[in-house]
Design a protein around this motif. Structure first.
Motif, PDB file in Angstrom:
ATOM      1  N   ARG A 186       0.824  -1.205   0.000  1.00  0.00           N
ATOM      2  CA  ARG A 186       0.000   0.000   0.000  1.00  0.00           C
ATOM      3  C   ARG A 186       0.861   1.259   0.000  1.00  0.00           C
ATOM      4  N   THR A 187       1.886   1.276   0.835  1.00  0.00           N
ATOM      5  CA  THR A 187       2.766   2.442   0.910  1.00  0.00           C
ATOM      6  C   THR A 187       3.423   2.713  -0.431  1.00  0.00           C
ATOM      7  N   THR A 188       3.884   1.668  -1.095  1.00  0.00           N
ATOM      8  CA  THR A 188       4.541   1.839  -2.397  1.00  0.00           C
ATOM      9  C   THR A 188       3.551   2.328  -3.440  1.00  0.00           C
ATOM     10  N   ALA A 189       2.350   1.769  -3.465  1.00  0.00           N
ATOM     11  CA  ALA A 189       1.334   2.208  -4.429  1.00  0.00           C
ATOM     12  C   ALA A 189       0.978   3.679  -4.204  1.00  0.00           C
ATOM     13  N   ARG A 190       0.838   4.070  -2.956  1.00  0.00           N
ATOM     14  CA  ARG A 190       0.523   5.467  -2.634  1.00  0.00           C
ATOM     15  C   ARG A 190       1.667   6.389  -3.051  1.00  0.00           C
ATOM     16  N   MET A 191       2.898   5.958  -2.779  1.00  0.00           N
ATOM     17  CA  MET A 191       4.060   6.761  -3.165  1.00  0.00           C
ATOM     18  C   MET A 191       4.162   6.898  -4.679  1.00  0.00           C
ATOM     19  N   LEU A 192       3.831   5.847  -5.399  1.00  0.00           N
ATOM     20  CA  LEU A 192       3.880   5.905  -6.870  1.00  0.00           C
ATOM     21  C   LEU A 192       2.861   6.903  -7.406  1.00  0.00           C
ATOM     22  N   SER A 193       1.652   6.893  -6.853  1.00  0.00           N
ATOM     23  CA  SER A 193       0.641   7.839  -7.336  1.00  0.00           C
ATOM     24  C   SER A 193       1.048   9.267  -7.006  1.00  0.00           C
ATOM     25  N   GLN A 194       1.642   9.478  -5.823  1.00  0.00           N
ATOM     26  CA  GLN A 194       2.098  10.820  -5.446  1.00  0.00           C
ATOM     27  C   GLN A 194       3.280  11.270  -6.305  1.00  0.00           C
ATOM     28  N   SER A 195       4.160  10.324  -6.636  1.00  0.00           N
ATOM     29  CA  SER A 195       5.305  10.644  -7.478  1.00  0.00           C
ATOM     30  C   SER A 195       4.849  11.046  -8.877  1.00  0.00           C
TER      31      SER A 195
END
Length: 364
Positions: A186-195
């Motif tokens: 979840r953290t990685t998916a959220r970071m990818l969308s923010q990036s």
């Protein structure tokens, strides 16, 4: 009073402005059981996190510094009384742990009662529902507070069956899946969308667990509270709704469990029903057994997982490392090792973020 929140898309639940919240971890803040708390400490658009209730060991510290060394101005308290005495106003107490089987830790129940008596509403992401406990329900009614059981299943009339409409979505659908539970999907998916947003790209995330909703996710559903016949349809509905509303360039699917975790294998739905033709795979180099339990068996190799994914018709475009129990030096050594071995970009989300994947995404 029973408050049951259903979370399928942006129209089904309010986003933001719900009030100030403290997170209850009760001694588990430094363990993977508190992954819900970890996500909320890193960021949420739904609540204002003003404190964490943990233990004497962490009390007085900043929750962000305890988590990953980054100060986030979120104090840790050793008790609810201490939090109430030191904070101006608390609207919600969020149960910040995800236990095996979704069972409420007995030590938390007395704290929940005290919170209710102080007019604090409770947000519960476990499978054990507070609104089905007569004593808690009566106490909530007497004090005019909400009991929000996020994981309560949706009624049959609100569930969707798979239609194939997901195949009309033009966005690149990318599944963020892992080799085991509690990998950082979840953290990685959220970071990818923010990036993506920082780089002028339209990246959206589909949440599939309670923490994603708690963080303010607009599109998604609670995977493990959904009748099996409707998992594919609920996933498709979330993706299609997101695409129609946002015209995203990329849609990142938050994975659950792993393809071969024997306690609850999961992932085919994202690749097949969700039509995710690209994958970011999470791996923890120092974790040997599923859920760190030798009885559950050894986690297979990254190479074998990639082989399975690609036989199913999807392509792994990157590996992201969960560097638990690693020093920073070891983390970068593992990154170099796997990049050479796999000939793929290897991300260190905690140490470096995920910006490194942007050129790969653009190339898609």
């Amino acid at each position: 009073m029973e408050n049951q929140i259903q979370t399928t898309n942006a129209q089904s639940a309010p986003i933001g402005g719900l009030g100030a919240a403290v997170i209850l971890t009760n001694g588990l803040l430094q363990k993977s059981d508190a992954k819900t708390a970890h996500g909320l400490i890193r960021g949420t658009e739904r609540y204002e996190i003003i404190g964490v209730i943990d233990s004497a060991e962490t009390a007085g510290k900043d929750a962000g510094e305890v988590l990953d060394g980054k100060h986030r101005n979120i104090p840790v308290f050793d008790s609810l009384d201490s939090a109430i005495n030191n904070l101006q106003s608390i609207d919600y107490l969020i149960i910040g742990v995800a236990t095996i089987g979704g069972v409420l830790p007995p030590t938390m129940l007395d704290i929940i009662k005290i919170a209710i008596e102080n007019g604090i509403s409770i947000v519960n992401g476990l499978h054990e529902y507070l609104s089905e406990k007569p004593e808690i329900l009566a106490l909530a009614e007497a004090n005019n507070v909400e009991l929000i059981d996020i994981r309560k299943p949706k009624s049959r009339k609100d569930l969707h069956f798979w239609t194939g409409e997901v195949r009309d979505v033009k966005a690149k659908i990318i599944a963020v899946i892992g080799m085991d539970c509690a990998m950082g999907k979840r953290t990685t998916a959220r970071m990818l969308s923010q990036s993506c947003e920082r780089n002028g790209l339209n990246g959206q995330m589909i949440f599939t667990g309670q923490t994603g909703w708690l963080q303010g996710g607009k599109y998604g559903f609670i995977f493990d509270s959904t009748l099996n016949d409707f998992v594919s349809g609920e996933l498709e509905k979330a993706i299609v709704s997101c695409w129609k509303d946002t015209h995203a360039d990329f849609i990142f699917l938050e994975g659950q469990s792993s393809l071969r975790n024997p306690s609850g294998p999961c992932g085919l739905e994202f690749l097949i029903s969700g039509n995710a033709k690209h994958v970011v795979l999470l791996h923890a180099p120092k974790r040997k057994y599923f859920d760190d339990d030798p009885h559950w068996g050894e986690i297979p190799s990254v190479e074998s997982e990639i082989e399975i994914i690609e036989k199913l018709g999807s392509k792994v475009i990157a590996v992201a490392l969960n560097t638990e129990k690693c020093t920073d030096e070891e983390a970068f050594e593992y990154q170099a090792f796997y990049e050479k071995k796999l000939q793929l970009p290897v991300l260190l989300p905690i140490q470096e973020g995920v910006e490194k994947l942007i050129p790969t995404l653009i190339a898609l």
